[in-house]
Design a protein around this motif. Sequence first.
Motif, PDB file in Angstrom:
ATOM      1  N   ASP A 142      27.875 -31.175 -23.019  1.00  0.00           N
ATOM      2  CA  ASP A 142      28.653 -30.649 -21.897  1.00  0.00           C
ATOM      3  C   ASP A 142      27.815 -30.542 -20.625  1.00  0.00           C
ATOM      4  OD1 ASP A 142      30.917 -30.367 -23.471  1.00  0.00           O
ATOM      5  OD2 ASP A 142      30.533 -28.255 -23.928  1.00  0.00           O
ATOM      6  N   GLY A 143      26.505 -30.569 -20.790  1.00  0.00           N
ATOM      7  CA  GLY A 143      25.628 -30.485 -19.639  1.00  0.00           C
ATOM      8  C   GLY A 143      25.574 -29.104 -19.005  1.00  0.00           C
ATOM      9  N   ARG A 144      26.022 -28.100 -19.732  1.00  0.00           N
ATOM     10  CA  ARG A 144      26.015 -26.724 -19.218  1.00  0.00           C
ATOM     11  C   ARG A 144      24.839 -25.974 -19.822  1.00  0.00           C
ATOM     12  NH1 ARG A 144      31.338 -24.013 -20.968  1.00  0.00           N
ATOM     13  NH2 ARG A 144      30.398 -22.242 -19.911  1.00  0.00           N
ATOM     14  N   THR A 145      24.158 -25.238 -18.977  1.00  0.00           N
ATOM     15  CA  THR A 145      23.090 -24.372 -19.460  1.00  0.00           C
ATOM     16  C   THR A 145      23.726 -23.157 -20.113  1.00  0.00           C
ATOM     17  OG1 THR A 145      21.607 -25.075 -17.715  1.00  0.00           O
ATOM     18  CG2 THR A 145      21.132 -22.956 -18.725  1.00  0.00           C
ATOM     19  N   ASN A 146      23.175 -22.752 -21.233  1.00  0.00           N
ATOM     20  CA  ASN A 146      23.633 -21.535 -21.889  1.00  0.00           C
ATOM     21  C   ASN A 146      22.952 -20.355 -21.183  1.00  0.00           C
ATOM     22  OD1 ASN A 146      23.834 -19.269 -23.575  1.00  0.00           O
ATOM     23  ND2 ASN A 146      23.917 -20.511 -25.418  1.00  0.00           N
ATOM     24  N   PRO A 147      23.712 -19.591 -20.399  1.00  0.00           N
ATOM     25  CA  PRO A 147      23.088 -18.500 -19.636  1.00  0.00           C
ATOM     26  C   PRO A 147      22.476 -17.431 -20.536  1.00  0.00           C
ATOM     27  CG  PRO A 147      25.478 -18.359 -19.491  1.00  0.00           C
ATOM     28  CD  PRO A 147      25.159 -19.650 -20.176  1.00  0.00           C
ATOM     29  N   PHE A 148      23.025 -17.251 -21.701  1.00  0.00           N
ATOM     30  CA  PHE A 148      22.535 -16.211 -22.615  1.00  0.00           C
ATOM     31  C   PHE A 148      21.202 -16.620 -23.237  1.00  0.00           C
ATOM     32  CE2 PHE A 148      27.105 -16.114 -22.231  1.00  0.00           C
ATOM     33  CZ  PHE A 148      27.265 -14.853 -21.669  1.00  0.00           C
ATOM     34  N   LEU A 149      21.074 -17.891 -23.565  1.00  0.00           N
ATOM     35  CA  LEU A 149      19.798 -18.398 -24.055  1.00  0.00           C
ATOM     36  C   LEU A 149      18.754 -18.324 -22.942  1.00  0.00           C
ATOM     37  CD1 LEU A 149      17.976 -19.768 -26.125  1.00  0.00           C
ATOM     38  CD2 LEU A 149      18.971 -21.970 -25.401  1.00  0.00           C
ATOM     39  N   HIS A 150      19.143 -18.744 -21.756  1.00  0.00           N
ATOM     40  CA  HIS A 150      18.218 -18.749 -20.632  1.00  0.00           C
ATOM     41  C   HIS A 150      17.717 -17.333 -20.323  1.00  0.00           C
ATOM     42  CE1 HIS A 150      16.496 -20.643 -17.034  1.00  0.00           C
ATOM     43  NE2 HIS A 150      16.728 -19.468 -16.457  1.00  0.00           N
ATOM     44  N   LEU A 151      18.630 -16.389 -20.226  1.00  0.00           N
ATOM     45  CA  LEU A 151      18.241 -15.002 -19.939  1.00  0.00           C
ATOM     46  C   LEU A 151      17.431 -14.412 -21.088  1.00  0.00           C
ATOM     47  CD1 LEU A 151      21.560 -13.791 -18.277  1.00  0.00           C
ATOM     48  CD2 LEU A 151      19.353 -14.155 -17.115  1.00  0.00           C
ATOM     49  N   SER A 152      17.780 -14.769 -22.319  1.00  0.00           N
ATOM     50  CA  SER A 152      17.018 -14.288 -23.487  1.00  0.00           C
ATOM     51  C   SER A 152      15.591 -14.804 -23.453  1.00  0.00           C
ATOM     52  CB  SER A 152      17.689 -14.720 -24.793  1.00  0.00           C
ATOM     53  OG  SER A 152      18.927 -14.072 -24.941  1.00  0.00           O
ATOM     54  N   MET A 153      15.418 -16.036 -23.010  1.00  0.00           N
ATOM     55  CA  MET A 153      14.068 -16.584 -22.917  1.00  0.00           C
ATOM     56  C   MET A 153      13.264 -15.863 -21.835  1.00  0.00           C
ATOM     57  SD  MET A 153      14.697 -20.600 -23.751  1.00  0.00           S
ATOM     58  CE  MET A 153      12.992 -21.056 -24.053  1.00  0.00           C
ATOM     59  N   HIS A 154      13.915 -15.521 -20.728  1.00  0.00           N
ATOM     60  CA  HIS A 154      13.226 -14.710 -19.713  1.00  0.00           C
ATOM     61  C   HIS A 154      12.752 -13.388 -20.322  1.00  0.00           C
ATOM     62  CE1 HIS A 154      13.372 -16.723 -15.843  1.00  0.00           C
ATOM     63  NE2 HIS A 154      14.668 -16.956 -15.936  1.00  0.00           N
ATOM     64  N   LEU A 155      13.625 -12.741 -21.099  1.00  0.00           N
ATOM     65  CA  LEU A 155      13.231 -11.474 -21.733  1.00  0.00           C
ATOM     66  C   LEU A 155      12.086 -11.676 -22.713  1.00  0.00           C
ATOM     67  CD1 LEU A 155      16.566  -9.556 -22.480  1.00  0.00           C
ATOM     68  CD2 LEU A 155      14.925  -9.172 -20.638  1.00  0.00           C
ATOM     69  N   SER A 156      12.156 -12.739 -23.496  1.00  0.00           N
ATOM     70  CA  SER A 156      11.089 -13.019 -24.467  1.00  0.00           C
ATOM     71  C   SER A 156       9.752 -13.208 -23.774  1.00  0.00           C
ATOM     72  CB  SER A 156      11.412 -14.271 -25.281  1.00  0.00           C
ATOM     73  OG  SER A 156      12.540 -14.056 -26.080  1.00  0.00           O
ATOM     74  N   ILE A 157       9.754 -13.980 -22.719  1.00  0.00           N
ATOM     75  CA  ILE A 157       8.509 -14.229 -21.992  1.00  0.00           C
ATOM     76  C   ILE A 157       8.021 -12.949 -21.327  1.00  0.00           C
ATOM     77  CG2 ILE A 157       7.482 -15.512 -20.059  1.00  0.00           C
ATOM     78  CD1 ILE A 157       9.476 -17.823 -20.979  1.00  0.00           C
ATOM     79  N   SER A 158       8.924 -12.152 -20.795  1.00  0.00           N
ATOM     80  CA  SER A 158       8.531 -10.864 -20.208  1.00  0.00           C
ATOM     81  C   SER A 158       7.858  -9.979 -21.235  1.00  0.00           C
ATOM     82  CB  SER A 158       9.758 -10.139 -19.633  1.00  0.00           C
ATOM     83  OG  SER A 158      10.294 -10.834 -18.541  1.00  0.00           O
ATOM     84  N   GLU A 159       8.406  -9.949 -22.438  1.00  0.00           N
ATOM     85  CA  GLU A 159       7.824  -9.138 -23.508  1.00  0.00           C
ATOM     86  C   GLU A 159       6.480  -9.709 -23.953  1.00  0.00           C
ATOM     87  OE1 GLU A 159       8.945  -6.122 -25.035  1.00  0.00           O
ATOM     88  OE2 GLU A 159       9.992  -6.197 -23.126  1.00  0.00           O
TER      89      GLU A 159
END
Length: 143
Positions: free
Chosen positions: A62-79
């Motif tokens: 579909d070529g759509r970014t999964n916003p929940f995966l993207h935001l979760s990865m930001h949280l993971s990297i922050s942690e």
Amino acid sequence: MYAPSQNDVRAFFCDTYAKQLERLPLTPMEALAAQWIDEHPEYHAELADKAAALAAVYTVEDGRTNPFLHLSMHLSISEQVAIDQPHGVRQAVELLAVKRNSLHEAHHVAMDALGEMIWASQRSGLPPDGHAYLERIRSRATR
């Protein structure tokens, strides 16, 4: 260890966004998530419709970014940076942020490395290689 379901993760981000809009108090994790939500206004419409968010399907085709995966990865990297795990990730991300003049851009580079590490682990059946992950981030910070 807490292992949230897909719906738990999506509800967390949608609820955090709703609380943020209503200026309600946020938990520390919600406050961190809210910072990354602010950095991604392109996701706000999806976060505002919890029912649609819970039902949404994101595929590469579909070529759509999964916003929940993207935001979760930001949280993971922050942690990871907060606890410096793997050891050295804090310095690598900080150096990259200085080089890119943006913590947000540094996170996106780290996200690519994190995705590669997870993909390689799944493909090989071996545990994630934190050293290779860290080296990918470092190499981007030093070139």
